[in-house]
Design an enzyme around this catalytic site. Sequence first.
Site, PDB file in Angstrom:
ATOM      1  CB  CYS A   1      -1.033  -0.093   1.108  1.00 54.83           C
ATOM      2  SG  CYS A   1      -0.442   0.459   2.694  1.00 54.83           S
ATOM      3  CG  LEU A   2      -0.157   4.246  -2.856  1.00 54.37           C
ATOM      4  CD1 LEU A   2      -1.064   5.243  -3.356  1.00 54.37           C
ATOM      5  CD2 LEU A   2       1.034   3.996  -3.646  1.00 54.37           C
TER       6      LEU A   2
END
Length: 274
Positions: A175-176
Amino acid sequence: MNIQTKLQNLKSDIKSMNKLIIAFSGGVDSTFLLKVASDVLKDNVIAVTARSSTYPEREFNEAANFIKSIGARHIVITSEELDIEGFSKNPVNRCYYCKKELFSKIRKIADENNIHYIADGSNVDDLGDYRPGLKAINELGVVSPLREAGMTKNDIRALSKEMKLPTWNKPAFACLSSRFPYGQEITREKLQIVDKAEQYLLDLGFKQLRVRYHDEISKIARIEVSPDERKKFFDEPLMDRIYDEFKKIGFDYVTLDLKGYRTGSMNETINKNT
């Protein structure tokens, strides 16, 4: 234990569950797990995908398209990590809060559908890195069939290739939120900047990459690409194009990490900072 024995053990384990919900991101591991589970349990498996500002649209589209291709049941939920108290401060155990929120919501879906087992795509290799999210998984009784079958990432890729899954050689994705040093605040604006920067590099043909965001004083992009792709940056016009685009996106400075991409590079400073 050979890879085919691991696969048979995985199938036997899944069969014993009768019904199963899988937290599905569309990555290498969850795609393989969903395909095996769908083959074994047929309509008794549900894939749940969580949408949030830390999950790029391209990843969601790939996940949705795969599920459609195999005809599995798909439930999409919203699990916005930035709404979790403390998450945006980016503590070292950030992933714990994320996983607890996600799997608590999936547990409700499981209860509504009279399903006892919830699975994630963790494999044996995940035990070798700092992963506070595993604590939440254990607390909520989530099972990890791939890990329990002794499967490594290489096993999963090899079997995925054999099964002609589109993700067999898909680059690893996280995930970012993992693009920010612990302790630096995460905002929607920063996530959007990172997403745009990574999409630009993907559009240029780079495969395995991360754009790490450092902003102690100025907004600095630290680009990680796979070691064999680093030589592409010897092209001066390409470097100029990337620099100009990253400036437009919102970075003040643009740098290349000379070591290249490696899993969990933000964890390398944990012992120094704690």
